[in-house]
Scaffold this motif. Structure first.
Motif, PDB file in Angstrom:
ATOM      1  N   UNK A 144       0.834  -1.195   0.000  1.00 48.32           N
ATOM      2  CA  UNK A 144       0.000   0.000   0.000  1.00 48.32           C
ATOM      3  C   UNK A 144       0.875   1.253   0.000  1.00 48.32           C
ATOM      4  N   UNK A 145       1.967   1.229   0.758  1.00 40.82           N
ATOM      5  CA  UNK A 145       2.865   2.384   0.851  1.00 40.82           C
ATOM      6  C   UNK A 145       3.642   2.628  -0.444  1.00 40.82           C
ATOM      7  N   UNK A 146       3.846   1.593  -1.233  1.00 43.46           N
ATOM      8  CA  UNK A 146       4.630   1.717  -2.465  1.00 43.46           C
ATOM      9  C   UNK A 146       3.837   2.329  -3.613  1.00 43.46           C
ATOM     10  N   UNK A 147       2.539   2.352  -3.500  1.00 40.30           N
ATOM     11  CA  UNK A 147       1.713   2.862  -4.598  1.00 40.30           C
ATOM     12  C   UNK A 147       1.254   4.275  -4.306  1.00 40.30           C
ATOM     13  N   UNK A 148       1.378   5.120  -5.293  1.00 41.74           N
ATOM     14  CA  UNK A 148       1.001   6.514  -5.155  1.00 41.74           C
ATOM     15  C   UNK A 148      -0.502   6.664  -5.337  1.00 41.74           C
ATOM     16  N   UNK A 149      -1.121   7.323  -4.379  1.00 40.04           N
ATOM     17  CA  UNK A 149      -2.537   7.656  -4.464  1.00 40.04           C
ATOM     18  C   UNK A 149      -2.654   9.151  -4.194  1.00 40.04           C
ATOM     19  N   UNK A 150      -3.273   9.863  -5.094  1.00 34.54           N
ATOM     20  CA  UNK A 150      -3.389  11.303  -4.957  1.00 34.54           C
ATOM     21  C   UNK A 150      -4.147  11.740  -3.724  1.00 34.54           C
ATOM     22  N   UNK A 151      -4.966  10.874  -3.181  1.00 34.21           N
ATOM     23  CA  UNK A 151      -5.788  11.223  -2.032  1.00 34.21           C
ATOM     24  C   UNK A 151      -5.198  10.729  -0.713  1.00 34.21           C
ATOM     25  N   UNK A 152      -4.026  10.136  -0.740  1.00 26.01           N
ATOM     26  CA  UNK A 152      -3.384   9.656   0.489  1.00 26.01           C
ATOM     27  C   UNK A 152      -2.009  10.289   0.634  1.00 26.01           C
ATOM     28  N   UNK A 153      -1.624  10.500   1.870  1.00 26.14           N
ATOM     29  CA  UNK A 153      -0.284  10.996   2.150  1.00 26.14           C
ATOM     30  C   UNK A 153       0.725   9.857   2.035  1.00 26.14           C
ATOM     31  N   UNK A 154       1.961  10.229   1.789  1.00 24.44           N
ATOM     32  CA  UNK A 154       3.027   9.224   1.802  1.00 24.44           C
ATOM     33  C   UNK A 154       3.169   8.684   3.218  1.00 24.44           C
ATOM     34  N   UNK A 155       3.686   7.484   3.362  1.00 20.40           N
ATOM     35  CA  UNK A 155       3.885   6.948   4.710  1.00 20.40           C
ATOM     36  C   UNK A 155       4.852   7.835   5.493  1.00 20.40           C
ATOM     37  N   UNK A 156       4.629   7.933   6.782  1.00 19.49           N
ATOM     38  CA  UNK A 156       5.515   8.741   7.617  1.00 19.49           C
ATOM     39  C   UNK A 156       6.787   7.968   7.934  1.00 19.49           C
ATOM     40  N   UNK A 157       7.785   8.703   8.382  1.00 17.58           N
ATOM     41  CA  UNK A 157       9.044   8.070   8.761  1.00 17.58           C
ATOM     42  C   UNK A 157       8.817   7.081   9.913  1.00 17.58           C
ATOM     43  N   UNK A 158       7.941   7.435  10.843  1.00 14.86           N
ATOM     44  CA  UNK A 158       7.666   6.545  11.979  1.00 14.86           C
ATOM     45  C   UNK A 158       6.996   5.250  11.513  1.00 14.86           C
ATOM     46  N   UNK A 159       6.052   5.356  10.581  1.00 18.23           N
ATOM     47  CA  UNK A 159       5.395   4.154  10.048  1.00 18.23           C
ATOM     48  C   UNK A 159       6.403   3.258   9.338  1.00 18.23           C
ATOM     49  N   UNK A 160       7.257   3.868   8.532  1.00 20.18           N
ATOM     50  CA  UNK A 160       8.256   3.094   7.803  1.00 20.18           C
ATOM     51  C   UNK A 160       9.299   2.500   8.745  1.00 20.18           C
ATOM     52  N   UNK A 161       9.661   3.243   9.780  1.00 16.66           N
ATOM     53  CA  UNK A 161      10.625   2.722  10.754  1.00 16.66           C
ATOM     54  C   UNK A 161      10.033   1.500  11.459  1.00 16.66           C
TER      55      UNK A 161
END
Length: 114
Positions: free
Chosen positions: A83-100
């Motif tokens: 889900x984080x790898x796909x760009x969606x115009x209506x969603x924010x990129x994953x945060x650093x904390x989520x990715x960590x």
């Protein structure tokens, strides 16, 4: 296992702020690649041939070879990273904390599968 750890180390470098402005999505891709490499390494040792299947099939099969917690962790991480790898115009990129957090979980999964 070395490919898995290399991808995790590269993602760690991006998460530590040594990357450019595209770091969130790039880090997500690297962590997902690490997860996929870890699964492929596991299957090449455990059930040769299964490493050539797609990741979803490998995760489904993991339920029959490992404990339910490990299978759930792999499925949850892979779904979140996909889900984080796909760009969606209506969603924010994953945060650093989520990715960590995902980085930490994939590293723990690698330890469970090795």
């Amino acid at each position: 296992m070395s490919r898995c750890l290399t991808f995790l180390d590269d993602a760690d470098a991006l998460l530590s702020g040594r990357g450019d402005k595209t770091w969130p999505r790039a880090a997500a891709f690297l962590i997902r690649l690490a997860l996929e490499a870890c699964l492929a390494d596991y299957w090449s040792r455990t059930a040769p041939g299964l490493e050539r299947c797609d990741t979803h099939a490998q995760i489904v099969c993991l339920k029959g070879y490992r404990d339910p917690g490990t299978a759930r962790l792999a499925a949850r991480c892979w779904a979140a990273l996909s889900r984080a790898c796909h760009y969606h115009g209506y969603e924010l990129s994953p945060t650093a904390a989520e990715l960590r957090g995902l980085h930490t979980e994939v590293r723990a999964l690698a330890g469970r599968l090795w």
